[in-house]
Design a protein around this motif. Sequence first.
Motif, mmCIF file in Angstrom:
data_model
loop_
_atom_site.group_PDB
_atom_site.id
_atom_site.type_symbol
_atom_site.label_atom_id
_atom_site.label_comp_id
_atom_site.label_asym_id
_atom_site.label_seq_id
_atom_site.Cartn_x
_atom_site.Cartn_y
_atom_site.Cartn_z
ATOM 1 N N ARG A 298 -23.987 -33.137 19.112
ATOM 2 C CA ARG A 298 -25.469 -33.239 18.538
ATOM 3 C C ARG A 298 -26.077 -34.580 19.014
ATOM 4 N NH1 ARG A 298 -27.025 -28.947 15.135
ATOM 5 N NH2 ARG A 298 -25.477 -28.382 13.701
ATOM 6 N N GLU B 69 -33.737 -28.657 24.232
ATOM 7 C CA GLU B 69 -33.082 -29.154 22.958
ATOM 8 C C GLU B 69 -33.081 -28.227 21.895
ATOM 9 O OE1 GLU B 69 -35.356 -32.564 21.794
ATOM 10 O OE2 GLU B 69 -34.677 -33.791 23.685
ATOM 11 N N SER C 171 -23.079 -26.336 25.395
ATOM 12 C CA SER C 171 -24.472 -26.801 25.097
ATOM 13 C C SER C 171 -24.843 -28.088 25.739
ATOM 14 C CB SER C 171 -24.309 -27.303 23.352
ATOM 15 O OG SER C 171 -23.643 -28.489 23.372
ATOM 16 N N ASP D 260 -25.406 -25.263 16.153
ATOM 17 C CA ASP D 260 -25.451 -24.920 14.891
ATOM 18 C C ASP D 260 -24.403 -23.576 14.478
ATOM 19 O OD1 ASP D 260 -27.499 -26.546 13.826
ATOM 20 O OD2 ASP D 260 -29.102 -24.978 14.107
ATOM 21 N N ASP E 4 -29.457 -27.351 20.400
ATOM 22 C CA ASP E 4 -29.117 -27.436 18.769
ATOM 23 C C ASP E 4 -28.852 -26.150 18.082
ATOM 24 O OD1 ASP E 4 -29.320 -30.162 18.181
ATOM 25 O OD2 ASP E 4 -31.605 -30.339 17.989
ATOM 26 N N ARG F 6 -30.178 -40.066 17.112
ATOM 27 C CA ARG F 6 -28.779 -39.713 16.672
ATOM 28 C C ARG F 6 -27.672 -40.382 16.696
ATOM 29 N NH1 ARG F 6 -29.473 -33.096 17.738
ATOM 30 N NH2 ARG F 6 -31.393 -32.722 17.032
ATOM 31 N N VAL G 217 -27.872 -34.383 22.376
ATOM 32 C CA VAL G 217 -29.132 -33.808 22.588
ATOM 33 C C VAL G 217 -30.321 -34.933 22.429
ATOM 34 C CG1 VAL G 217 -30.703 -32.331 21.540
ATOM 35 C CG2 VAL G 217 -28.345 -31.708 21.522
#
Length: 211
Positions: free
Chosen positions: A118, A80, A74, A88, A84, A126, A121
């Motif tokens: 996470r 993006e 990732s 997941d 994500d 975040r 990203v």
Amino acid sequence: MKNKLLILSFLFLNIVAYAQTFEAVLKETYLKFEKTEAPQEKLSLVNRLDMIAARYSDQWSAHYYAAYAKVVTSYLLEDEKQRDGLIDQAEQALNKSKTLTKTNDEILVLEAYIANARLAVKPMSRYKKYGEIFDAKLAEATALNAANPRIYFLKGQSVFHTPRPFGGGCKNAMPFFEKAIPLFAKASNGDLSKPYWGQDRNQYYINECNE
């Protein structure tokens, strides 16, 4: 193209089915994944790890390494939504792994890695939520096994990529990377049931800081 991919998937599953051991198949794919930095090659090996996990669905390590590979990959992608989506999937794979083994420091470390992915990203929006999860998971892992080198590697990596005005950069990251060195040296690097990833990346960051 779709039919070609289906044929290749079928052939690979047959290779897996006739391989001598699950461990040998998993290790061969894992080592190939670690040796390449090309995003598309890594994605191809992520798919292989998914197939191994599907074939050996009762093995916690199959799902664990499928999750690990997705997290690492990732960071190499630009889109993006794709990042994500892959994270997941990593979370789903790790949840399957957790149902097959007791929660241990390695599970917690990988949960921290997922949280950090996470955050990476969209760092600005975040940071608070996933930064807190990252710290909490590593604190839990430390309570279980403070000698796990991946704890300090991930802390160092996080600090390295944090802007200097917020306490980041090489100067503040190096103590974590250096603390991980002797702990990595003590670990076995042949048995995938005892995760040993991170040593090469830890040295990479040390080299970056020393340049």
